[in-house]
Scaffold this active site. Structure first.
Site, PDB file in Angstrom:
ATOM      1  N   CYS A  73     -72.601  19.827 -35.631  1.00  0.00           N
ATOM      2  CA  CYS A  73     -71.942  19.201 -36.779  1.00  0.00           C
ATOM      3  C   CYS A  73     -70.488  19.660 -36.874  1.00  0.00           C
ATOM      4  O   CYS A  73     -69.585  18.865 -37.157  1.00  0.00           O
ATOM      5  CB  CYS A  73     -72.679  19.540 -38.075  1.00  0.00           C
ATOM      6  SG  CYS A  73     -74.424  19.058 -38.102  1.00  0.00           S
TER       7      CYS A  73
ATOM      8  N   CYS B  14     -84.361  27.516 -34.127  1.00  0.00           N
ATOM      9  CA  CYS B  14     -84.265  26.829 -35.420  1.00  0.00           C
ATOM     10  C   CYS B  14     -83.780  27.777 -36.516  1.00  0.00           C
ATOM     11  O   CYS B  14     -84.413  28.800 -36.792  1.00  0.00           O
ATOM     12  CB  CYS B  14     -85.632  26.239 -35.778  1.00  0.00           C
ATOM     13  SG  CYS B  14     -85.811  25.748 -37.506  1.00  0.00           S
TER      14      CYS B  14
ATOM     15  N   CYS C  39     -86.265  28.264 -39.367  1.00  0.00           N
ATOM     16  CA  CYS C  39     -87.391  29.112 -38.947  1.00  0.00           C
ATOM     17  C   CYS C  39     -87.006  30.586 -39.018  1.00  0.00           C
ATOM     18  O   CYS C  39     -87.810  31.432 -39.441  1.00  0.00           O
ATOM     19  CB  CYS C  39     -87.830  28.751 -37.528  1.00  0.00           C
ATOM     20  SG  CYS C  39     -88.291  27.014 -37.296  1.00  0.00           S
TER      21      CYS C  39
END
EC number: 5.3.4.1
Length: 512
Positions: free
Chosen positions: A72, A414, A417
């Site tokens: 991003c 992740c 996570c």
């Protein structure tokens, strides 16, 4: 079975990383450093004003992002440049963004099925028609792609010059050839063009001889698909909308998809991995001598089995690390061929020779092969608060242990996570004296997830009781909330036994 979007992104991202020169890496690092700079042309939205903003614009692109996401940050300056340029378009093309990691915006992420970052979606007709953005990720490419998207879904080809300008011999282009630009066939063609415009370029003409390899005597109406592989041109006369979509889908993928570092192949890879059909994949080293003999035999096999519900891929191990991780393969097994069927069962032949490929495929179609399962070793020591489960013991641990099990499916990379890990440890420590409860975790990137669980993103949590009741965990992400949920929903051994005894007995079946 189609592969999840998160995994497809990883498969292709690794190939792109491997093919990018050092200069690109330096540019990306610089972009990441400046990715937090305030954007001016990109419209910032949140849950409060999202629907109102969509309703104001007949065409708008929305990026769903997370502040911690590296991809991003790399996209941000390119997206801003594109927004500045597109604001000058007549009419202006609006680019917006939503922080999907913000708690108040998470319902939007759920509503629009955001499974990874960044995800860009095109909202047409005040949000009545929503499509995935499938274009480039650099400013110039974004601008060019979106200018096409706001124009007509299909462009009229009125001259050979139009055809030359529109039909790129390196891309797929679909042309409807008509006697008149009206009627059911034309209407259906335009409907399909509108629906699939994010994936393909469309044109239409009254003059077949304007087209490359054109023939003025062609019988109209006709759909002609130009492509840079296999037979180069393929025609269809079926203008039923569903049939036309199937024709385009079947014709727009190479007979054998190539998985290498060439970004031109990535659109075909995306379609290949998204397909629900069975997939045969041959992985080898493209730079070694036997490659050509493997290629010849494999292409012949794809032709021989073309009427079967199976797609074919040939992959270079230098570009396929993501695939090896997903399927649980090792480089010392190369050359290898693996099949994933429509139910996600896998069948593996390691150290395959060219003359074994066809016979092995026949054994697969005859149902003579045993499935292959990806699993980490069962832990010899498993004494942490959160227990580790793997594919080889998950059924025994979760469904046959007689305990209430909260199981997390996670990915090591992740961010969510990683944030959840200490919280689960705390919850498990709080509940360690309760012998009826276990909290467990499985690395879903290193193990095959059982079909009972629907894992589309990470982390995904399920709560399974001793009686077999299984529910997704969608409550809060604090240790207290997790503990409270388990205490309210757990079964005792006695309750589980009562439920099992009250369940209707299955009728005896004659196995013959």
């Amino acid at each position: 079975m189609a592969i999840s979007k998160a995994w497809i992104s990883l498969l292709l991202a690794l190939a792109v990383v491997l093919s990018a020169p050092a200069a690109r890496a330096e540019e990306a690092a610089a972009a990441e450093e400046g990715g937090d700079a305030a954007a001016e042309a990109v419209l910032t939205l949140d849950a409060d004003g999202f629907d109102e903003a969509v309703a104001k614009h007949p065409f708008m692109v929305v990026e769903f992002y997370a502040p911690w996401c590296g991809h991003c940050k790399k996209l941000a300056p390119e997206y801003e440049k594109a927004a500045q340029e597109l604001s000058k378009h007549d009419p202006p093309i609006v680019l917006a963004k939503v922080d999907a990691n913000d708690e108040k915006n998470k319902p939007l992420a759920t509503k629009y099925e955001i499974q990874g970052f960044p995800t860009l979606k095109i909202f047409r007709n005040q949000g009545k028609n929503i499509q995935e953005y499938k274009g480039p990720r650099e400013a110039e490419g974004i601008v060019e792609y979106l200018k096409k998207q706001v124009g007509p879904a299909s462009k009229e080809i009125k001259s050979p010059e139009d055809a030359t300008n529109l039909i790129d011999d390196k891309k797929i282009y679909i042309v409807g050839i008509f006697s008149e630009l009206s009627g059911t066939e034309y209407t259906n063609f335009i409907e399909v063009a509108e629906k699939l415009r994010s994936d393909y370029d469309f044109g239409h003409t009254l003059h077949a001889n304007h087209l490359p390899r054109g023939d003025a005597a062609v019988e109209r109406p006709l759909v002609r698909l130009f492509k840079p592989f296999d037979e180069l041109v393929v025609d269809s006369k079926d203008f039923d909308v569903t049939a036309l979509e199937k024709f385009i889908d079947a014709s727009s993928t190479p007979k054998v998809v190539t998985f290498d570092k060439n970004p031109d192949n990535h659109p075909y890879l995306l379609k290949f991995f998204q397909s629900s059909a069975a997939k045969a994949m041959l992985f080898l080293n493209f730079s070694t001598g036997p490659f050509e003999s493997f290629k010849s035999v494999y292409y012949g096999a794809a032709e021989e089995f073309k009427d079967k519900e199976i797609k074919f891929l040939i992959g270079d191990i230098e570009a396929s690390q993501g695939a090896f991780q997903y399927f649980g393969l090792r480089e010392d097994q190369v050359p290898l061929i693996i099949i994933q069927d429509g139910e996600s069962k896998k069948f593996l032949k390691a150290h395959v020779e060219p003359d074994q490929i066809v016979s092995w495929l026949k054994e697969y179609f005859d149902g003579k092969l045993s499935p292959f399962r990806k699993s980490e070793p069962i832990p010899e020591v498993n004494d942490e608060p959160v227990k580790v489960v793997v594919a080889d013991n998950v059924h025994d641990f979760v469904f046959k242990s007689g305990k209430n099990v909260l199981v997390e499916f996670y990915a090591p990379w992740c961010g969510h996570c990683k944030k959840l890990a200490p919280i689960l440890d705390e919850a498990a420590t709080t509940l360690k004296s309760d012998k009826d409860v276990v909290i467990a975790k499985m690395d879903a990137t290193a193990n095959d997830v059982p079909s009972e669980f629907d894992v589309q993103g990470y982390p995904t949590l399920y709560f399974v009781t001793p009686s077999g009741k299984m529910v997704p965990y969608e409550s809060g992400r604090t240790a207290d909330e997790i503990v409270d949920f388990i205490k309210k929903n757990k079964e005792t051994a006695g309750q589980a036994k009562e439920k099992a005894e009250s369940a209707p007995a299955e009728p005896l079946k004659d196995e013959l």
